[in-house]
Design a protein around this motif. Structure first.
Motif, PDB file in Angstrom:
ATOM      1  N   PRO A 181       0.815  -1.120  -0.057  1.00 16.82           N
ATOM      2  CA  PRO A 181       0.070  -0.029  -0.380  1.00 16.82           C
ATOM      3  C   PRO A 181       0.774   1.386  -0.069  1.00 16.82           C
ATOM      4  O   PRO A 181       2.105   1.056  -0.085  1.00 16.82           O
ATOM      5  CB  PRO A 181      -0.697   0.062   1.314  1.00 16.82           C
ATOM      6  CG  PRO A 181      -0.264  -1.314   1.880  1.00 16.82           C
ATOM      7  CD  PRO A 181       0.703  -1.910   1.365  1.00 16.82           C
ATOM      8  N   ALA A 182       0.246   2.229  -0.391  1.00 16.52           N
ATOM      9  CA  ALA A 182       0.354   3.737  -0.559  1.00 16.52           C
ATOM     10  C   ALA A 182      -0.067   3.790   1.408  1.00 16.52           C
ATOM     11  O   ALA A 182      -0.501   3.277   2.505  1.00 16.52           O
ATOM     12  CB  ALA A 182       0.392   4.493  -1.221  1.00 16.52           C
ATOM     13  N   ARG A 183       0.175   4.920   1.254  1.00 20.05           N
ATOM     14  CA  ARG A 183      -0.535   5.955   2.161  1.00 20.05           C
ATOM     15  C   ARG A 183      -1.566   5.371   2.838  1.00 20.05           C
ATOM     16  O   ARG A 183      -2.858   5.826   2.111  1.00 20.05           O
ATOM     17  CB  ARG A 183      -0.198   7.235   3.127  1.00 20.05           C
ATOM     18  CG  ARG A 183       1.481   7.655   3.582  1.00 20.05           C
ATOM     19  CD  ARG A 183       1.472   8.634   3.202  1.00 20.05           C
ATOM     20  NE  ARG A 183       2.736   9.127   3.263  1.00 20.05           N
ATOM     21  CZ  ARG A 183       3.952   9.699   2.533  1.00 20.05           C
ATOM     22  NH1 ARG A 183       2.803   9.410   1.150  1.00 20.05           N
ATOM     23  NH2 ARG A 183       4.989   9.332   3.261  1.00 20.05           N
ATOM     24  N   GLN A 210      -1.770  13.965  -0.676  1.00 18.41           N
ATOM     25  CA  GLN A 210      -1.193  15.094  -2.148  1.00 18.41           C
ATOM     26  C   GLN A 210      -0.268  14.356  -2.403  1.00 18.41           C
ATOM     27  O   GLN A 210      -0.022  13.925  -3.842  1.00 18.41           O
ATOM     28  CB  GLN A 210      -1.788  16.303  -1.737  1.00 18.41           C
ATOM     29  CG  GLN A 210      -2.706  16.894  -1.853  1.00 18.41           C
ATOM     30  CD  GLN A 210      -3.335  16.920  -2.659  1.00 18.41           C
ATOM     31  OE1 GLN A 210      -3.670  16.645  -3.987  1.00 18.41           O
ATOM     32  NE2 GLN A 210      -5.070  16.643  -2.233  1.00 18.41           N
ATOM     33  N   SER A 211       0.576  13.371  -1.574  1.00 14.93           N
ATOM     34  CA  SER A 211       1.856  12.448  -1.998  1.00 14.93           C
ATOM     35  C   SER A 211       0.905  11.260  -3.304  1.00 14.93           C
ATOM     36  O   SER A 211       1.978  11.167  -3.864  1.00 14.93           O
ATOM     37  CB  SER A 211       2.224  12.364  -1.222  1.00 14.93           C
ATOM     38  OG  SER A 211       1.671  10.944  -0.176  1.00 14.93           O
ATOM     39  N   GLN A 212      -0.038  11.260  -3.160  1.00 16.12           N
ATOM     40  CA  GLN A 212      -0.337   9.803  -4.185  1.00 16.12           C
ATOM     41  C   GLN A 212      -1.044  11.326  -5.218  1.00 16.12           C
ATOM     42  O   GLN A 212      -2.038  11.658  -5.270  1.00 16.12           O
ATOM     43  CB  GLN A 212      -2.137   9.379  -3.513  1.00 16.12           C
ATOM     44  CG  GLN A 212      -0.757   8.161  -2.354  1.00 16.12           C
ATOM     45  CD  GLN A 212      -0.547   8.248  -1.410  1.00 16.12           C
ATOM     46  OE1 GLN A 212       0.487   8.035  -0.559  1.00 16.12           O
ATOM     47  NE2 GLN A 212      -1.269   9.584  -0.265  1.00 16.12           N
ATOM     48  N   PRO A 213      -0.787  10.788  -6.411  1.00 15.43           N
ATOM     49  CA  PRO A 213      -1.722  10.910  -7.284  1.00 15.43           C
ATOM     50  C   PRO A 213      -3.148  10.723  -7.595  1.00 15.43           C
ATOM     51  O   PRO A 213      -3.448  12.071  -7.724  1.00 15.43           O
ATOM     52  CB  PRO A 213      -0.771  10.244  -8.773  1.00 15.43           C
ATOM     53  CG  PRO A 213       0.603  10.225  -8.197  1.00 15.43           C
ATOM     54  CD  PRO A 213       0.364   9.793  -6.901  1.00 15.43           C
ATOM     55  N   ARG A 216      -5.436  11.037  -2.540  1.00 16.86           N
ATOM     56  CA  ARG A 216      -5.644  10.592  -1.525  1.00 16.86           C
ATOM     57  C   ARG A 216      -5.167   9.581  -0.756  1.00 16.86           C
ATOM     58  O   ARG A 216      -4.577   8.947  -1.820  1.00 16.86           O
ATOM     59  CB  ARG A 216      -7.644  10.998  -1.656  1.00 16.86           C
ATOM     60  CG  ARG A 216      -7.937   9.379  -2.095  1.00 16.86           C
ATOM     61  CD  ARG A 216      -9.188   9.368  -2.342  1.00 16.86           C
ATOM     62  NE  ARG A 216      -9.486   7.949  -3.410  1.00 16.86           N
ATOM     63  CZ  ARG A 216      -9.489   6.500  -2.708  1.00 16.86           C
ATOM     64  NH1 ARG A 216      -9.265   6.864  -1.264  1.00 16.86           N
ATOM     65  NH2 ARG A 216      -9.856   6.412  -3.060  1.00 16.86           N
ATOM     66  N   MET A 217      -5.544   9.588   0.760  1.00 15.64           N
ATOM     67  CA  MET A 217      -4.556   7.932   1.419  1.00 15.64           C
ATOM     68  C   MET A 217      -6.143   6.861   0.840  1.00 15.64           C
ATOM     69  O   MET A 217      -7.374   7.372   0.442  1.00 15.64           O
ATOM     70  CB  MET A 217      -5.240   8.856   2.681  1.00 15.64           C
ATOM     71  CG  MET A 217      -3.564   9.662   2.887  1.00 15.64           C
ATOM     72  SD  MET A 217      -3.678   9.095   5.006  1.00 15.64           S
ATOM     73  CE  MET A 217      -2.404  10.923   5.441  1.00 15.64           C
ATOM     74  N   GLY A 218      -5.344   5.953   0.693  1.00 14.70           N
ATOM     75  CA  GLY A 218      -6.129   4.425   0.622  1.00 14.70           C
ATOM     76  C   GLY A 218      -6.914   4.622   1.497  1.00 14.70           C
ATOM     77  O   GLY A 218      -6.894   5.153   2.836  1.00 14.70           O
ATOM     78  N   GLY A 247      -2.634   4.054  -5.803  1.00 15.72           N
ATOM     79  CA  GLY A 247      -2.627   5.871  -6.444  1.00 15.72           C
ATOM     80  C   GLY A 247      -2.108   6.319  -7.064  1.00 15.72           C
ATOM     81  O   GLY A 247      -1.988   7.868  -7.111  1.00 15.72           O
ATOM     82  N   GLY A 248      -1.342   5.344  -7.621  1.00 13.91           N
ATOM     83  CA  GLY A 248      -0.587   5.468  -8.456  1.00 13.91           C
ATOM     84  C   GLY A 248       0.728   6.041  -8.699  1.00 13.91           C
ATOM     85  O   GLY A 248       1.038   6.974  -9.267  1.00 13.91           O
ATOM     86  N   PHE A 249       1.008   5.908  -6.968  1.00  8.57           N
ATOM     87  CA  PHE A 249       2.688   6.445  -6.521  1.00  8.57           C
ATOM     88  C   PHE A 249       3.560   6.236  -7.209  1.00  8.57           C
ATOM     89  O   PHE A 249       4.521   7.097  -7.817  1.00  8.57           O
ATOM     90  CB  PHE A 249       2.625   6.312  -4.853  1.00  8.57           C
ATOM     91  CG  PHE A 249       3.439   6.569  -3.917  1.00  8.57           C
ATOM     92  CD1 PHE A 249       3.229   7.943  -3.228  1.00  8.57           C
ATOM     93  CD2 PHE A 249       4.818   6.252  -4.001  1.00  8.57           C
ATOM     94  CE1 PHE A 249       4.366   8.262  -2.024  1.00  8.57           C
ATOM     95  CE2 PHE A 249       5.781   6.959  -3.421  1.00  8.57           C
ATOM     96  CZ  PHE A 249       5.224   8.037  -2.394  1.00  8.57           C
ATOM     97  N   ILE A 250       3.578   4.533  -7.476  1.00  7.60           N
ATOM     98  CA  ILE A 250       4.955   4.406  -7.498  1.00  7.60           C
ATOM     99  C   ILE A 250       4.805   4.982  -9.043  1.00  7.60           C
ATOM    100  O   ILE A 250       6.535   5.169  -9.388  1.00  7.60           O
ATOM    101  CB  ILE A 250       5.169   2.447  -7.656  1.00  7.60           C
ATOM    102  CG1 ILE A 250       5.225   2.255  -6.224  1.00  7.60           C
ATOM    103  CG2 ILE A 250       6.326   1.969  -8.818  1.00  7.60           C
ATOM    104  CD1 ILE A 250       4.865   0.585  -5.765  1.00  7.60           C
ATOM    105  N   LYS A 251       4.341   4.308 -10.010  1.00  5.77           N
ATOM    106  CA  LYS A 251       4.437   4.668 -11.597  1.00  5.77           C
ATOM    107  C   LYS A 251       4.065   6.080 -11.704  1.00  5.77           C
ATOM    108  O   LYS A 251       5.119   6.271 -12.521  1.00  5.77           O
ATOM    109  CB  LYS A 251       3.014   3.816 -12.215  1.00  5.77           C
ATOM    110  CG  LYS A 251       3.353   2.326 -12.212  1.00  5.77           C
ATOM    111  CD  LYS A 251       4.868   1.737 -12.969  1.00  5.77           C
ATOM    112  CE  LYS A 251       5.075   0.426 -12.241  1.00  5.77           C
ATOM    113  NZ  LYS A 251       6.102   0.007 -12.776  1.00  5.77           N
TER     114      LYS A 251
END
Length: 254
Positions: A181-183, A210-213, A216-218, A247-251
């Motif tokens: 997971p992301a945040r 906002q760090s997730q594209p 929002r957080m999961g 939420g698109g964080f890695i890619k």
């Protein structure tokens, strides 16, 4: 689809956050759920809520970093079909600002804790002629996260353990995967922000969101839904894989 009828599932850290969401959903889908948490009190509210909805759930006080406690808990539970290695702690710091005691503490829970549960679970899976393991990794195992040296190290180890276990036990009908997971917005995150960013809680919450594209957080329920699929018979062809839910964080982050 995705029925867990006649399945016995162990969820570590199942008293709150992602673990609680997983325990709740698995019970709803028919599993007999066993929550392992540090104290019975920390799991009490989750247990009561699951029972109110007609689910079958039990709680066990267990420090996952203590192998004797873990083995005793798994022997008491008996043959299982699903293990969710979810219990974990966080730490803020770069390598030169992470104390030895903090590093050891993270490794004890996030790495040794997972190892202890794997070690204790394998004999119980054999009694069931197989089963499914799902480890909670993190995007921190994929990409560099600022000020998360010990946490990232631990989650990298969890991902490596996932591959090792998947390979070693594929012939015994034991599948092993992980989720990254992301945040995710949980009480743990709120407490983490309060502790480390006192006076700037709202600002930091927005920044982390906002760090997730996706912006929002999961949600814990979203992680639980993915966990349900990976632990169901419908995912029987999947092992040795990690699934980012970010939420698109890695890619998508540049």
């Amino acid at each position: 689809m995705f029925s867990l009828q006649n399945k016995k599932a162990v969820v570590t850290g199942g008293g709150s956050g992602i673990g609680r969401a997983i325990a709740t959903l698995f019970a709803k889908q028919g599993a007999e759920v066993h929550i392992l948490d540090l104290t019975l009190e920390s799991a009490q509210e989750a247990v009561e809520d699951i029972k109110k909805t007609g689910g079958t759930v039990f709680s066990h006080a267990c420090n996952v970093a203590n192998q004797k406690e873990v083995v005793a808990a798994f022997e008491a539970i008996g043959n299982i079909h699903i293990l969710i290695n979810n219990a974990g702690i966080a730490n803020v710091g770069k390598v030169d600002t992470t104390s030895e005691s903090d590093f050891d503490r993270v490794m004890e829970v996030n790495v040794k804790g997972v190892y202890n549960c794997l070690y204790a679970a394998i004999p119980q899976f054999r009694l069931s002629k197989g089963g499914v393991i799902l480890n909670m990794a993190s995007i921190a195992a994929w990409v560099g996260i600022q000020d998360r040296f010990a946490y990232s190290t631990a989650k990298g180890a969890v991902m490596a353990m996932t591959l090792s276990v998947a390979r070693d036990y594929i012939g015994e009908n034991i599948r092993c995967n992980s989720i990254s997971p992301a945040r995710v917005h949980t009480p743990f995150v709120d407490g983490f922000i309060s502790k480390n960013y006192a006076g700037k809680e709202a600002e930091m919450f927005e920044k982390l969101s906002q760090s997730q594209p996706i912006g929002r957080m999961g949600k814990p329920d979203e992680i639980a839904t993915l966990a349900l699929y990976l632990c169901s018979d419908e995912a029987g062809f999947i092992t040795g894989s990690d699934y980012p839910i970010d939420g698109g964080f890695i890619k998508l982050n540049n």
